[in-house]
Enzyme design. Structure first.
Site, PDB file in Angstrom:
ATOM      1  N   HIS A  91       1.128  -1.191   0.062  1.00  0.00           N
ATOM      2  CA  HIS A  91       0.146   0.007  -0.381  1.00  0.00           C
ATOM      3  C   HIS A  91       1.319   1.642  -0.244  1.00  0.00           C
ATOM      4  O   HIS A  91       1.344   1.186   0.551  1.00  0.00           O
ATOM      5  CB  HIS A  91      -1.275  -0.078   0.800  1.00  0.00           C
ATOM      6  N   GLU A 160      -3.202   2.018  -7.312  1.00  0.00           N
ATOM      7  CA  GLU A 160      -3.728   3.592  -6.743  1.00  0.00           C
ATOM      8  C   GLU A 160      -2.531   4.329  -7.113  1.00  0.00           C
ATOM      9  O   GLU A 160      -1.851   3.643  -5.919  1.00  0.00           O
ATOM     10  CB  GLU A 160      -3.861   2.903  -5.449  1.00  0.00           C
TER      11      GLU A 160
HETATM   12  C1  PEP Z   1      -6.558   3.711   0.481  1.00  0.00           C
HETATM   13  O1  PEP Z   1      -6.626   3.537   0.814  1.00  0.00           O
HETATM   14  O2  PEP Z   1      -5.834   2.125  -0.742  1.00  0.00           O
HETATM   15  C2  PEP Z   1      -7.699   4.417  -0.657  1.00  0.00           C
HETATM   16  C3  PEP Z   1      -7.914   3.561  -2.224  1.00  0.00           C
HETATM   17  O3  PEP Z   1      -7.679   5.453  -0.018  1.00  0.00           O
HETATM   18  P1  PEP Z   1      -8.519   6.636  -0.561  1.00  0.00           P
HETATM   19  O4  PEP Z   1     -10.281   5.442  -0.975  1.00  0.00           O
HETATM   20  O5  PEP Z   1      -9.102   7.346   0.713  1.00  0.00           O
HETATM   21  O6  PEP Z   1      -8.736   7.291  -1.447  1.00  0.00           O
END
Ligand code: PEP
Length: 236
Positions: A91, A160
């Site tokens: 992450h 992400e």
């Molecule tokens: C995450 O923590 O994986 C994430 C995508 O956070 P957010 O949805 O708050 O952007």
């Protein structure tokens, strides 16, 4: 069927986690929803939950050890107590705030892979890389696959972008589509999108080709919102 996952990060207590999980479980049962749903509570809120097979409780992190002297960390002995067999690895907050290197992440990945854990492996570029361009963005993501076995069956990848996490900003549909397509050329396992997913945008995001589901932080911490997003996920 699309996947939906909630990452609590440093939110919710043991008590509110229990209520959240119970409520989601009842909702899945009542609505007869079969999609895979994951919840990643804080380490202090891990527990044995009586839930449906498609609701999985995972850990946001663990060290690559059974037990030992690693102050502040948990290992598989603590996970086994609650039969937790799912872990988030890579992450962006662990990479960029807690300082985990790719080498350490790959070591952790291989440790949990050897134990057969379901691994949700996160990748994504910071803003300064995104601003240079798509080639650099993809190059950055490929480097995050260093030491990672992409043929591991029990793997789910989450794309992400760092700059989209918790900021309310999301990439354009075209950018998500291009990046997911490129990543999907390397994997057969599911590929989630994460970064500022919420009730108002999840439907459009799930419609992008090669988006197999979402990993959601802040937008998922309110159980009513999470239930609404599960319902939308179920229609896709
Ligand atoms: C995450 O923590 O994986 C994430 C995508 O956070 P957010 O949805 O708050 O952007």
């Amino acid at each position: 069927m699309k996947i939906i996952a909630s990452n609590f990060k440093t939110n919710h207590t043991r008590k509110s986690t229990k209520l959240f999980v119970e409520e989601v479980n009842q909702f899945l049962e009542k609505e007869n929803i079969k999609n895979d749903v994951y919840v990643f509570p804080t380490a202090t809120s891990l527990d044995t939950f009586e839930v449906l097979d498609n609701l999985t409780i995972g850990t946001q992190n663990a060290y690559y050890v059974k037990n030992g002297s690693f102050t502040g960390e948990i290992g598989t002995e603590q996970l086994d107590e609650f039969n937790i067999k799912t872990i988030l690895i890579g992450h962006s907050e662990r990479r960029h705030i807690l300082g985990e290197s790719q080498k350490e992440i790959a070591y952790k990945y291989n440790y949990y892979k050897a134990l057969g854990y379901k691994i949700i492996y996160c990748v994504g570029e910071p803003l300064e890389v995104k601003e240079i361009g798509m080639t650099e963005t993809l190059g950055y993501i490929w480097n995050q696959f260093d030491g990672i076995d992409l043929e591991y069956d029990n793997l789910v990848i989450a794309y992400e972008p760092v700059w989209a996490i918790g900021t309310g900003k999301i990439p354009t549909t075209e950018d998500i589509e291009i990046i997911h397509k490129k990543i999907k050329k390397k994997i057969t396992q599911p590929l989630l999108y994460g970064g500022s997913v919420k009730t108002s945008n999840i439907s459009d995001i799930l419609d992008i080709p090669n988006v197999d589901g979402t990993l959601i932080g802040s937008g998922s911490w309110n159980v009513e919102d999470f239930k609404e997003m599960i319902k939308i996920t179920n229609t896709k």
